[in-house]
Design an enzyme around this catalytic site. Sequence first.
Site: not given
Ligand code: PMP
Length: 402
Positions: A117, A194, A197, A220, A360
């Site tokens: 991401h 990270d 998920q 999440k 993203c």
């Molecule tokens: N890493 C991953 C794997 C994600 O799915 C997401 C959220 N789409 C993020 C980072 C970023 O999370 P946040 O927007 O809550 O900071």
Amino acid sequence: MNRQDDFAMLQRQENGAPLAYLDSASTSQKPTVVLEAMRAFYQKSNANVHRGNYQLAEEATEAYEGARKTIADALKVPSSTIIFTKSTTDGLNLVAQSFALSEVQPGDEILLTVAEHHANLLPWQRVAQQKGARLRFVDLNANGEIDWAAFEKKLNQKTKLVAFAHVSNVLGSVAPVKALTRLAHAYGATVVVDGAQAIGHFPVDLKDLDVDFYAFSGHKALGPTGIGVLYGKSALLEEMAPVQLGGEMIETVTKTSATFAKSPFKFEAGTPNIAGAIGLARAMTYLEEIGLSQIEKEEQGLLSYALKELAKLPEIVIYGPLSAARRSGLIAFNVRGVHPHDVGTILDMDGLTLRAGQHCAQPLMTALGVSSTLRLSFSVYSQKEEIDRLILSLKRVLEVFS
Ligand code: PMP
């Protein structure tokens, strides 16, 4: 009782149909117990934390620090290693700016995967640019999983830092965190995971995984927005300098200098998101009341049913592992010949909310050779009937575009 009853949001209609919320990987819905915990704090215990020495301030501090302890216990690590942040993004940026900017030297290497991401890519791009370090990328195998041999091949004595997602937000594949961490540690690299998920979908024991840093977002995992967690090993946090400076994070201050409090307080400058922390802790307790192994089992059932039903439609292309056992929580797919945004619009008309886009993860989209995908994602409230509705709606898409 249907677990959906715990979530007031799920009682609403979408385009005249009962809402089938299938975008929990973007953000999850919040159970009433989480909303109530936050409301109770504001209505009955609201005061700033770590400051006043009156009873109410102590009560607020106890609630905030109690939330930290609940989260630390759930992840099997000490409270002092749990830093409250805004989000996964915020936590990863903290590691990049505080730890990596001082530890990474010119010529060092930072190892990522192509599936990251942007939140787990851009902060490392900045570090590499500022420090003259080299970014390297592990390719994924045909199944969309981290290729072990490729991972090991890219490690060497110059690898200072390794960062990868516990669960890919596009492929759904689950990284073998413990094994990859052991490999990276053998080369002296620091491991950043990270967990955006992963948390809320299966048990995560950070002590056992032995990672150096782990970041996730509350929103999440059934918690509110604006609160996240960064875990770091004590020895690393002790050595790290705070990025943000201000109130609440100091030991002593003179006109020209300051000494800082211990972790986690030195990383939490200013008034924190107290209600957010309380809401997130309540979400973790709610998840534990159901049982994370139970949640994992239920989501596995949904994944395997959805994979089976989607595979019956020859026009559907699925990305990532075809076996549910190798996935968690989500399935990205496309309908051959139809733009995912058009598919998403028709699904929405039937009350089904699926994200369509790049998620993203533009370098991954390039690697997959697609501009975007649809993504079906689950949480504790997801139902098999919602998958049946999705399949019916996809058949309607195929009729419209045939
Ligand atoms: N890493 C991953 C794997 C994600 O799915 C997401 C959220 N789409 C993020 C980072 C970023 O999370 P946040 O927007 O809550 O900071």
